[in-house]
Design a protein around this motif. Sequence first.
Motif, PDB file in Angstrom:
ATOM      1  N   GLU A 150     -38.559  17.626  23.998  1.00 18.32           N
ATOM      2  CA  GLU A 150     -38.629  16.171  24.105  1.00 18.32           C
ATOM      3  C   GLU A 150     -39.449  15.639  22.939  1.00 18.32           C
ATOM      4  OE1 GLU A 150     -39.620  12.700  27.410  1.00 18.32           O
ATOM      5  OE2 GLU A 150     -39.468  14.820  27.976  1.00 18.32           O
ATOM      6  N   LEU A 151     -38.961  14.569  22.327  1.00 18.35           N
ATOM      7  CA  LEU A 151     -39.626  14.001  21.165  1.00 18.35           C
ATOM      8  C   LEU A 151     -40.267  12.663  21.522  1.00 18.35           C
ATOM      9  CD1 LEU A 151     -36.872  14.634  18.446  1.00 18.35           C
ATOM     10  CD2 LEU A 151     -38.815  16.098  19.038  1.00 18.35           C
ATOM     11  N   GLU A 152     -41.407  12.383  20.913  1.00 16.28           N
ATOM     12  CA  GLU A 152     -42.084  11.090  21.073  1.00 16.28           C
ATOM     13  C   GLU A 152     -42.012  10.363  19.737  1.00 16.28           C
ATOM     14  OE1 GLU A 152     -43.376   9.654  23.703  1.00 16.28           O
ATOM     15  OE2 GLU A 152     -43.079  11.343  25.092  1.00 16.28           O
ATOM     16  N   GLN A 153     -41.289   9.277  19.714  1.00 14.73           N
ATOM     17  CA  GLN A 153     -41.163   8.489  18.490  1.00 14.73           C
ATOM     18  C   GLN A 153     -41.420   7.025  18.801  1.00 14.73           C
ATOM     19  OE1 GLN A 153     -37.386   9.146  16.568  1.00 14.73           O
ATOM     20  NE2 GLN A 153     -37.840  11.272  16.060  1.00 14.73           N
ATOM     21  N   LYS A 154     -42.091   6.354  17.883  1.00 11.54           N
ATOM     22  CA  LYS A 154     -42.355   4.920  18.023  1.00 11.54           C
ATOM     23  C   LYS A 154     -41.592   4.218  16.901  1.00 11.54           C
ATOM     24  CE  LYS A 154     -46.109   1.565  18.512  1.00 11.54           C
ATOM     25  NZ  LYS A 154     -47.577   1.346  18.469  1.00 11.54           N
ATOM     26  N   VAL A 155     -40.375   3.845  17.202  1.00  9.07           N
ATOM     27  CA  VAL A 155     -39.523   3.254  16.160  1.00  9.07           C
ATOM     28  C   VAL A 155     -39.085   1.821  16.474  1.00  9.07           C
ATOM     29  CG1 VAL A 155     -38.660   5.498  15.408  1.00  9.07           C
ATOM     30  CG2 VAL A 155     -37.418   4.232  17.165  1.00  9.07           C
ATOM     31  N   GLU A 156     -39.232   1.393  17.728  1.00  6.79           N
ATOM     32  CA  GLU A 156     -38.814   0.046  18.085  1.00  6.79           C
ATOM     33  C   GLU A 156     -39.902  -0.973  17.730  1.00  6.79           C
ATOM     34  OE1 GLU A 156     -35.776  -0.800  19.174  1.00  6.79           O
ATOM     35  OE2 GLU A 156     -35.248   1.320  18.949  1.00  6.79           O
ATOM     36  N   LEU A 157     -39.500  -2.198  17.429  1.00  6.88           N
ATOM     37  CA  LEU A 157     -40.477  -3.254  17.186  1.00  6.88           C
ATOM     38  C   LEU A 157     -41.306  -3.456  18.453  1.00  6.88           C
ATOM     39  CD1 LEU A 157     -38.313  -5.935  15.308  1.00  6.88           C
ATOM     40  CD2 LEU A 157     -39.954  -4.325  14.309  1.00  6.88           C
ATOM     41  N   PRO A 158     -42.600  -3.721  18.332  1.00 10.66           N
ATOM     42  CA  PRO A 158     -43.444  -3.885  19.515  1.00 10.66           C
ATOM     43  C   PRO A 158     -43.127  -5.134  20.320  1.00 10.66           C
ATOM     44  CG  PRO A 158     -44.667  -4.441  17.536  1.00 10.66           C
ATOM     45  CD  PRO A 158     -43.367  -3.840  17.078  1.00 10.66           C
ATOM     46  N   VAL A 159     -42.521  -6.123  19.672  1.00 11.88           N
ATOM     47  CA  VAL A 159     -42.105  -7.355  20.340  1.00 11.88           C
ATOM     48  C   VAL A 159     -40.577  -7.373  20.390  1.00 11.88           C
ATOM     49  CG1 VAL A 159     -42.050  -9.884  20.169  1.00 11.88           C
ATOM     50  CG2 VAL A 159     -44.151  -8.627  19.613  1.00 11.88           C
ATOM     51  N   GLN A 160     -40.026  -7.758  21.528  1.00  9.63           N
ATOM     52  CA  GLN A 160     -38.569  -7.810  21.677  1.00  9.63           C
ATOM     53  C   GLN A 160     -38.045  -9.103  21.046  1.00  9.63           C
ATOM     54  OE1 GLN A 160     -37.320  -6.690  25.809  1.00  9.63           O
ATOM     55  NE2 GLN A 160     -39.517  -6.432  26.107  1.00  9.63           N
ATOM     56  N   VAL A 161     -37.223  -8.959  20.019  1.00 10.43           N
ATOM     57  CA  VAL A 161     -36.731 -10.121  19.280  1.00 10.43           C
ATOM     58  C   VAL A 161     -35.285 -10.426  19.660  1.00 10.43           C
ATOM     59  CG1 VAL A 161     -36.329 -11.147  17.017  1.00 10.43           C
ATOM     60  CG2 VAL A 161     -38.252  -9.569  17.351  1.00 10.43           C
ATOM     61  N   THR A 162     -35.072 -11.629  20.159  1.00 12.12           N
ATOM     62  CA  THR A 162     -33.722 -12.139  20.407  1.00 12.12           C
ATOM     63  C   THR A 162     -33.346 -13.062  19.261  1.00 12.12           C
ATOM     64  OG1 THR A 162     -33.928 -12.042  22.822  1.00 12.12           O
ATOM     65  CG2 THR A 162     -32.274 -13.549  21.917  1.00 12.12           C
ATOM     66  N   VAL A 163     -32.227 -12.784  18.623  1.00 13.57           N
ATOM     67  CA  VAL A 163     -31.742 -13.621  17.531  1.00 13.57           C
ATOM     68  C   VAL A 163     -30.528 -14.397  18.036  1.00 13.57           C
ATOM     69  CG1 VAL A 163     -30.608 -13.593  15.282  1.00 13.57           C
ATOM     70  CG2 VAL A 163     -32.614 -12.176  15.666  1.00 13.57           C
ATOM     71  N   ILE A 164     -30.595 -15.719  17.932  1.00 18.08           N
ATOM     72  CA  ILE A 164     -29.506 -16.586  18.378  1.00 18.08           C
ATOM     73  C   ILE A 164     -28.839 -17.155  17.130  1.00 18.08           C
ATOM     74  CG2 ILE A 164     -28.885 -18.593  19.781  1.00 18.08           C
ATOM     75  CD1 ILE A 164     -31.606 -18.197  21.231  1.00 18.08           C
ATOM     76  N   VAL A 165     -27.556 -16.864  16.948  1.00 13.16           N
ATOM     77  CA  VAL A 165     -26.867 -17.248  15.719  1.00 13.16           C
ATOM     78  C   VAL A 165     -25.481 -17.807  16.020  1.00 13.16           C
ATOM     79  CG1 VAL A 165     -28.073 -15.555  14.283  1.00 13.16           C
ATOM     80  CG2 VAL A 165     -25.947 -14.905  15.424  1.00 13.16           C
ATOM     81  N   SER A 166     -24.946 -18.492  15.022  1.00 12.68           N
ATOM     82  CA  SER A 166     -23.569 -18.972  15.066  1.00 12.68           C
ATOM     83  C   SER A 166     -22.664 -17.931  14.419  1.00 12.68           C
ATOM     84  CB  SER A 166     -23.464 -20.291  14.299  1.00 12.68           C
ATOM     85  OG  SER A 166     -22.105 -20.609  14.039  1.00 12.68           O
ATOM     86  N   PRO A 167     -21.457 -17.705  14.950  1.00 10.79           N
ATOM     87  CA  PRO A 167     -20.516 -16.825  14.258  1.00 10.79           C
ATOM     88  C   PRO A 167     -20.220 -17.384  12.864  1.00 10.79           C
ATOM     89  CG  PRO A 167     -19.742 -17.347  16.470  1.00 10.79           C
ATOM     90  CD  PRO A 167     -20.880 -18.264  16.180  1.00 10.79           C
ATOM     91  N   VAL A 168     -20.010 -16.489  11.899  1.00 14.87           N
ATOM     92  CA  VAL A 168     -19.671 -16.918  10.543  1.00 14.87           C
ATOM     93  C   VAL A 168     -18.320 -16.340  10.143  1.00 14.87           C
ATOM     94  CG1 VAL A 168     -22.022 -17.294   9.748  1.00 14.87           C
ATOM     95  CG2 VAL A 168     -21.059 -15.013   9.634  1.00 14.87           C
ATOM     96  N   LYS A 169     -17.786 -16.817   9.033  1.00 13.78           N
ATOM     97  CA  LYS A 169     -16.429 -16.477   8.627  1.00 13.78           C
ATOM     98  C   LYS A 169     -16.270 -15.027   8.193  1.00 13.78           C
ATOM     99  CE  LYS A 169     -15.628 -21.147   6.780  1.00 13.78           C
ATOM    100  NZ  LYS A 169     -15.399 -21.912   5.523  1.00 13.78           N
ATOM    101  N   ASN A 170     -15.016 -14.601   8.203  1.00 11.19           N
ATOM    102  CA  ASN A 170     -14.593 -13.301   7.692  1.00 11.19           C
ATOM    103  C   ASN A 170     -15.342 -12.162   8.397  1.00 11.19           C
ATOM    104  OD1 ASN A 170     -12.902 -14.711   5.878  1.00 11.19           O
ATOM    105  ND2 ASN A 170     -14.610 -14.980   4.465  1.00 11.19           N
ATOM    106  N   ASP A 171     -15.763 -11.151   7.638  1.00  9.16           N
ATOM    107  CA  ASP A 171     -16.426 -10.007   8.267  1.00  9.16           C
ATOM    108  C   ASP A 171     -17.941 -10.078   8.108  1.00  9.16           C
ATOM    109  OD1 ASP A 171     -16.628  -9.574   5.574  1.00  9.16           O
ATOM    110  OD2 ASP A 171     -15.853  -7.515   5.611  1.00  9.16           O
ATOM    111  N   ARG A 172     -18.475 -11.252   7.803  1.00  9.13           N
ATOM    112  CA  ARG A 172     -19.907 -11.375   7.566  1.00  9.13           C
ATOM    113  C   ARG A 172     -20.715 -11.195   8.851  1.00  9.13           C
ATOM    114  NH1 ARG A 172     -19.207 -16.875   4.799  1.00  9.13           N
ATOM    115  NH2 ARG A 172     -21.419 -17.167   5.222  1.00  9.13           N
ATOM    116  N   THR A 173     -20.123 -11.515  10.003  1.00 13.91           N
ATOM    117  CA  THR A 173     -20.815 -11.276  11.260  1.00 13.91           C
ATOM    118  C   THR A 173     -20.952  -9.768  11.497  1.00 13.91           C
ATOM    119  OG1 THR A 173     -20.006 -13.359  12.217  1.00 13.91           O
ATOM    120  CG2 THR A 173     -20.819 -11.692  13.759  1.00 13.91           C
ATOM    121  N   ASP A 174     -19.925  -9.002  11.139  1.00 18.95           N
ATOM    122  CA  ASP A 174     -19.998  -7.537  11.237  1.00 18.95           C
ATOM    123  C   ASP A 174     -21.203  -7.018  10.439  1.00 18.95           C
ATOM    124  OD1 ASP A 174     -17.527  -8.022  12.352  1.00 18.95           O
ATOM    125  OD2 ASP A 174     -16.465  -6.528  11.184  1.00 18.95           O
ATOM    126  N   TRP A 175     -21.299  -7.477   9.200  1.00 21.61           N
ATOM    127  CA  TRP A 175     -22.367  -7.028   8.298  1.00 21.61           C
ATOM    128  C   TRP A 175     -23.731  -7.409   8.860  1.00 21.61           C
ATOM    129  CZ3 TRP A 175     -26.030  -9.791   5.437  1.00 21.61           C
ATOM    130  CH2 TRP A 175     -26.702  -9.067   4.450  1.00 21.61           C
TER     131      TRP A 175
END
Length: 248
Positions: free
Chosen positions: A67-92
């Motif tokens: 079993e491994l112990e790693q601390k890789v997540e941000l300490p604060v949970q961030v919710t990002v609220i965004v508008s969809p954008v054109k083409n494949d830029r939302t994928d990126w």
Amino acid sequence: MHRYFLDKAIEGRLVLTSEQPVYHHLVRVRRAKVGSQAEFVDPSQRLVVGKLLDLNADQAVIEVQEELEQKVELPVQVTVIVSPVKNDRTDWFIQKATELGVDRIVLTKMARTVVDWGKQEAKKIARFEKIALNAAEQSHRLKVPEIIMEDYATALTEEKDQGLVAWEESAKEGEQAQLLKTAKRLADGQRLAILFGPEGGLSATEIKQLEEHGFRPAGLGPRILRAETAPLYALAALSTVWDLEEGR
């Protein structure tokens, strides 16, 4: 070592059936053989190294090695609220936001949103979830960010301890400290929600409405950023404060 996310708790041995995507990737894509090792993460963010013990056309049996112990997540949970954008830029954007540690991505239509997925919405979300999964595996995270589409009124009520809205007018007026002040105000385990406008920007009416729902305007520097770039700028800045500053 490749990392896989599981949908069940990890116990002594893992049994992967041939119908599971993890089996498909491990056995058919990566061509793992008996003795091969990989990392596995369960829904509780428990991380283990597993060794392929037995393999056939129907299932793969994995034995937990350590079993491994790693601390890789941000300490604060961030919710990002965004508008969809054109083409494949939302994928990126989703790929990069996942790499930068976002906890939750909320896609919503705002007054100046021009993208309308219509009947393709469910298909788009499924695609985004796959992109996020792959990015979380590649960046060795302990969770895959949740991705949802919801109406704007609901997005305004997203759970948060602090809320910000990225607004270019704040930057033009010289405001440049709100993002950092808010980041330092938040304690580990709390939630920050940040809303970013569409390509046409946010209206004054929307800004007022956001302030009424606890979102404070914040500038992101003197340069004008694309709709899909601004959230990544903010996530990188937050990571600098939370991950790289001494004493966090």
